[in-house]
Design a protein around this motif. Structure first.
Motif, PDB file in Angstrom:
ATOM      1  N   GLU A   1     -10.026   4.812   4.937  1.00 32.35           N
ATOM      2  CA  GLU A   1     -11.317   5.406   4.554  1.00 32.35           C
ATOM      3  C   GLU A   1     -12.470   4.399   4.592  1.00 32.35           C
ATOM      4  OE1 GLU A   1     -12.387   8.656   2.998  1.00 32.35           O
ATOM      5  OE2 GLU A   1     -10.736   9.294   4.294  1.00 32.35           O
ATOM      6  N   ARG A   2     -12.178   3.121   4.362  1.00 30.95           N
ATOM      7  CA  ARG A   2     -13.239   2.105   4.403  1.00 30.95           C
ATOM      8  C   ARG A   2     -13.841   1.978   5.797  1.00 30.95           C
ATOM      9  NH1 ARG A   2      -9.571  -1.657   1.905  1.00 30.95           N
ATOM     10  NH2 ARG A   2      -9.346  -0.922  -0.205  1.00 30.95           N
ATOM     11  N   VAL A   3     -13.089   2.424   6.813  1.00 23.39           N
ATOM     12  CA  VAL A   3     -13.567   2.311   8.194  1.00 23.39           C
ATOM     13  C   VAL A   3     -14.029   3.663   8.729  1.00 23.39           C
ATOM     14  CG1 VAL A   3     -12.943   1.652  10.555  1.00 23.39           C
ATOM     15  CG2 VAL A   3     -12.022   0.372   8.619  1.00 23.39           C
ATOM     16  N   VAL A   4     -13.221   4.699   8.539  1.00 26.65           N
ATOM     17  CA  VAL A   4     -13.547   6.044   9.047  1.00 26.65           C
ATOM     18  C   VAL A   4     -13.377   7.047   7.906  1.00 26.65           C
ATOM     19  CG1 VAL A   4     -13.157   5.677  11.518  1.00 26.65           C
ATOM     20  CG2 VAL A   4     -11.219   6.189  10.050  1.00 26.65           C
ATOM     21  N   ARG A   5     -14.434   7.270   7.186  1.00 31.45           N
ATOM     22  CA  ARG A   5     -14.399   8.125   5.999  1.00 31.45           C
ATOM     23  C   ARG A   5     -14.212   9.595   6.367  1.00 31.45           C
ATOM     24  NH1 ARG A   5     -15.180   9.045   0.889  1.00 31.45           N
ATOM     25  NH2 ARG A   5     -16.845  10.322   0.080  1.00 31.45           N
ATOM     26  N   ARG A   6     -13.152  10.189   5.788  1.00 37.15           N
ATOM     27  CA  ARG A   6     -12.841  11.614   5.959  1.00 37.15           C
ATOM     28  C   ARG A   6     -12.702  12.005   7.432  1.00 37.15           C
ATOM     29  NH1 ARG A   6     -16.541  14.778   1.593  1.00 37.15           N
ATOM     30  NH2 ARG A   6     -15.677  16.523   2.746  1.00 37.15           N
TER      31      ARG A   6
ATOM     32  N   PHE B   1      -6.098  10.818  13.751  1.00 33.08           N
ATOM     33  CA  PHE B   1      -7.548  10.753  13.649  1.00 33.08           C
ATOM     34  C   PHE B   1      -8.123  12.024  14.266  1.00 33.08           C
ATOM     35  CE2 PHE B   1      -6.034   6.465  13.393  1.00 33.08           C
ATOM     36  CZ  PHE B   1      -6.858   5.871  12.447  1.00 33.08           C
ATOM     37  N   MET B   2      -9.233  12.504  13.721  1.00 32.70           N
ATOM     38  CA  MET B   2      -9.791  13.785  14.173  1.00 32.70           C
ATOM     39  C   MET B   2     -10.310  13.747  15.599  1.00 32.70           C
ATOM     40  SD  MET B   2     -11.656  15.228  10.803  1.00 32.70           S
ATOM     41  CE  MET B   2     -10.848  15.157   9.214  1.00 32.70           C
ATOM     42  N   THR B   3     -10.823  12.609  16.007  1.00 32.18           N
ATOM     43  CA  THR B   3     -11.309  12.472  17.389  1.00 32.18           C
ATOM     44  C   THR B   3     -10.868  11.128  17.952  1.00 32.18           C
ATOM     45  OG1 THR B   3     -13.407  11.394  16.833  1.00 32.18           O
ATOM     46  CG2 THR B   3     -13.399  13.832  16.827  1.00 32.18           C
ATOM     47  N   VAL B   4     -10.918  11.007  19.250  1.00 32.83           N
ATOM     48  CA  VAL B   4     -10.609   9.737  19.902  1.00 32.83           C
ATOM     49  C   VAL B   4     -11.612   8.683  19.444  1.00 32.83           C
ATOM     50  CG1 VAL B   4     -10.493   8.537  22.128  1.00 32.83           C
ATOM     51  CG2 VAL B   4      -9.506  10.825  21.883  1.00 32.83           C
TER      52      VAL B   4
ATOM     53  N   LEU C   1     -10.484   7.207  16.211  1.00 37.94           N
ATOM     54  CA  LEU C   1      -9.372   6.298  16.474  1.00 37.94           C
ATOM     55  C   LEU C   1      -9.883   4.957  17.000  1.00 37.94           C
ATOM     56  CD1 LEU C   1      -6.344   5.564  17.082  1.00 37.94           C
ATOM     57  CD2 LEU C   1      -6.697   6.676  19.280  1.00 37.94           C
ATOM     58  N   LEU C   2     -10.809   5.008  17.942  1.00 36.16           N
ATOM     59  CA  LEU C   2     -11.335   3.782  18.546  1.00 36.16           C
ATOM     60  C   LEU C   2     -12.145   2.954  17.545  1.00 36.16           C
ATOM     61  CD1 LEU C   2     -12.336   5.127  22.070  1.00 36.16           C
ATOM     62  CD2 LEU C   2     -10.335   3.738  21.456  1.00 36.16           C
ATOM     63  N   VAL C   3     -12.905   3.609  16.679  1.00 39.86           N
ATOM     64  CA  VAL C   3     -13.668   2.892  15.659  1.00 39.86           C
ATOM     65  C   VAL C   3     -12.704   2.158  14.731  1.00 39.86           C
ATOM     66  CG1 VAL C   3     -15.117   3.213  13.598  1.00 39.86           C
ATOM     67  CG2 VAL C   3     -15.720   4.352  15.740  1.00 39.86           C
ATOM     68  N   PHE C   4     -11.641   2.873  14.302  1.00 41.44           N
ATOM     69  CA  PHE C   4     -10.658   2.234  13.424  1.00 41.44           C
ATOM     70  C   PHE C   4      -9.952   1.088  14.142  1.00 41.44           C
ATOM     71  CE2 PHE C   4      -6.443   1.664  11.621  1.00 41.44           C
ATOM     72  CZ  PHE C   4      -6.763   1.470  10.278  1.00 41.44           C
TER      73      PHE C   4
END
Length: 148
Positions: free
Chosen positions: A19-24, A48-51, A54-57
């Motif tokens: 969550e610290r990287v990709v919240r919800r 992850f909800m979108t690619v 995933l890439l951001v994380f």
């Protein structure tokens, strides 16, 4: 899959870490546990909800030391055999794991709408015999640290 997770990390800790990287932005989560010692076995199924999510994380965390629990482990990621929330829910809803402690069960989250990223009730099993078979075979599963 997120891999190389420090064994002392709980499902709650890992969720907060994500969550610290990709919240919800995840809609399926399952940190595999060793039932005998209560520690995780080092990997988690995360959808992850979108690619892009995933890439951001991955950009933020892949290849980085966890820096917790005195662990020298470095976060790794890989594709799982089951991809997507629907396939993962289908795999686990008829599993004996759904009778284990709440913290050890797979979790799902709403994928869209005003409740996006919030906990969603897990669907009921649709094949009771498959679930019974899964629970019966639980002891036959690979348990880390036990020689075969």
């Amino acid at each position: 899959m997120i891999k190389n997770i420090p064994n002392k990390m709980s499902d709650r800790d890992l969720l907060m870490f994500i969550e610290r990287v990709v919240r919800r932005r995840i809609d399926f989560f399952y940190l595999r546990m060793d039932f005998q010692n209560g520690c995780n076995v080092g990997y988690a199924f995360v959808n992850f909800m979108t690619v892009k999510d995933l890439l951001v994380f991955a950009k933020a965390r892949l290849g980085v030391k966890w820096n917790m629990y005195s662990s020298e482990k470095v976060l790794q990621m890989s594709y799982a055999n089951y991809q997507g929330k629907e396939a993962l829910v289908e795999k686990f809803k008829n599993s004996g794991i759904m009778d284990e402690r709440e913290a050890w069960r797979p979790k799902i989250f709403y994928s869209d709408g005003p409740q996006q990223g919030l906990p969603e009730p897990f669907p009921a099993p649709t094949h009771q015999r498959r679930k019974e078979r899964s629970a019966h075979n639980r002891g036959a599963l690979f348990v880390p640290g036990v020689a075969r």
